[in-house]
Scaffold this active site. Structure first.
Site, PDB file in Angstrom:
ATOM      1  N   ILE A  55      98.872  -1.344 106.540  1.00 42.30           N
ATOM      2  CA  ILE A  55      99.398  -0.043 106.134  1.00 42.30           C
ATOM      3  C   ILE A  55      98.356   0.739 105.343  1.00 42.30           C
ATOM      4  CG2 ILE A  55     101.098   1.040 104.605  1.00 42.30           C
ATOM      5  CD1 ILE A  55     103.045  -1.211 105.592  1.00 42.30           C
ATOM      6  N   TYR A  84     107.001 -13.484  96.976  1.00 41.88           N
ATOM      7  CA  TYR A  84     106.406 -12.242  97.481  1.00 41.88           C
ATOM      8  C   TYR A  84     107.360 -11.067  97.263  1.00 41.88           C
ATOM      9  CZ  TYR A  84     105.003  -8.551 100.637  1.00 41.88           C
ATOM     10  OH  TYR A  84     104.672  -7.319 101.149  1.00 41.88           O
ATOM     11  N   LYS A  88     106.872  -7.596  94.882  1.00 38.26           N
ATOM     12  CA  LYS A  88     107.017  -6.211  95.328  1.00 38.26           C
ATOM     13  C   LYS A  88     108.119  -5.498  94.537  1.00 38.26           C
ATOM     14  CE  LYS A  88     104.858  -4.717  98.125  1.00 38.26           C
ATOM     15  NZ  LYS A  88     103.498  -4.108  98.056  1.00 38.26           N
TER      16      LYS A  88
END
Length: 316
Positions: A32, A181, A185
């Site tokens: 991204i 993870y 975030k």
């Protein structure tokens, strides 16, 4: 009868010009981050790729230049897992001001064992959250020098179903890679909202803006060799998924709009239009659990202790 406000017109293929602006994209050499850098380069801005790997950064810059005639793109070495180097990384930008930073880079581990950064932080929390937390502190003077800079944080749809364990931010007691993870975030998303609140309270010209890419798969992402190569088999195999999710090129759209759109509404985020998973970017209220300012404040204080810096201490 009044109707809900609608997003202003936005064309992902015809972005507004940003000549004279400078944008930093962490992890801009892949995924991204790469596509955000490619799209922002088309606006006439100077785009700086923050990358640990010089060879990958060179490949990314070559790819962008091949697709964006006259692209102003360069790279700086940046390792978010090494907090002690981030002040030097910020100084190496060698600019008078920074109009936006896209906090995108990240580590995602799928399997045990638990790993740590050199400073002893769990690798994903330490890189994805603490690294960006500290980097923002060192970038704040450059951001404050711009007329209306943005700190754009890239969250994740995976964080929607997670909650932080404030007593075990480092996942020492119960380490599960995918959960660690998602929580890293989620920590980034709390950070974005808390940063924006603190900057607004200080009367800063800098805004914190939150975005997430929805569902973005490599198999639906167009090739950018050697940065990314999609095989015919991968493309065919992913065709059914395209009904629900998208490629990383489209996953970059919310971040790009968060950088360029003049609107920076408080307590909202840019996300894909269709169920928050795919489509053009729209502005939506943040998820309910992200409105808990007590959690955000406790996370902020813990992050200051763990990094030794406070990104909100330098108002613009």
């Amino acid at each position: 009868m009044s109707s809900a406000p609608k997003d202003p017109p936005w064309n992902v293929a015809r972005l507004p010009r940003a000549d004279g602006s400078t944008f930093l994209v962490t992890g801009g050499n892949a995924g991204i981050g790469y596509f955000a850098a490619e799209q922002l380069s088309a606006t006439g801005a100077t785009v700086v790729l923050g990358s640990r790997n010089r060879a990958k950064a060179e490949n990314a810059m070559a790819s962008i230049r091949a697709r964006v005639p006259g692209a102003r793109v360069r790279a700086v070495r940046m390792d978010l897992a090494d907090l002690a180097t981030l002040r030097t990384a910020a100084e190496s930008l060698a600019v008078d001001r920074l109009d936006a930073v896209v906090l995108n880079a990240g580590v995602a581990l799928d399997d045990p064992p638990r790993r740590e950064t050199g400073e002893g932080h769990e690798l994903m929390f330490g890189t994805n959250h603490l690294g960006h937390f500290a980097l923002t502190r060192w970038l704040m003077p450059l951001l404050s020098a711009a007329p209306a800079a943005r700190v754009v944080t890239i969250g994740s749809f995976a964080a929607k179903s997670e909650r932080l364990d404030l007593d075990d931010l480092q996942s020492r007691k119960d380490y599960r890679p995918k959960r660690a993870y998602a929580r890293s975030k989620l920590a980034q998303m709390y950070f974005s909202l808390e940063l924006d609140r603190r900057l607004r309270a200080a009367g800063s010209t800098v805004a914190g803006v939150l975005a997430h890419p929805g569902g973005a798969l490599d198999s639906l992402t167009p090739s950018r060799p050697p940065v990314h190569v999609r095989t015919a088999g991968a493309r065919l195999g992913a065709a059914p998924a395209a009904l629900l999710v998208q490629g990383k090129d489209a996953g970059a759209w919310p971040a790009v709009r968060a950088v360029l759109d003049p609107a920076a509404p408080e307590g909202r985020m840019w996300e894909p239009r269709v169920f928050g998973l795919r489509g053009e970017p729209r502005c939506e209220p943040v998820w309910h659990h992200l409105t808990d300012t007590l959690v955000a404040t406790r996370l902020w204080d813990a992050s200051c202790d763990l990094t030794g810096v406070d990104p909100g201490s330098i108002p613009g």
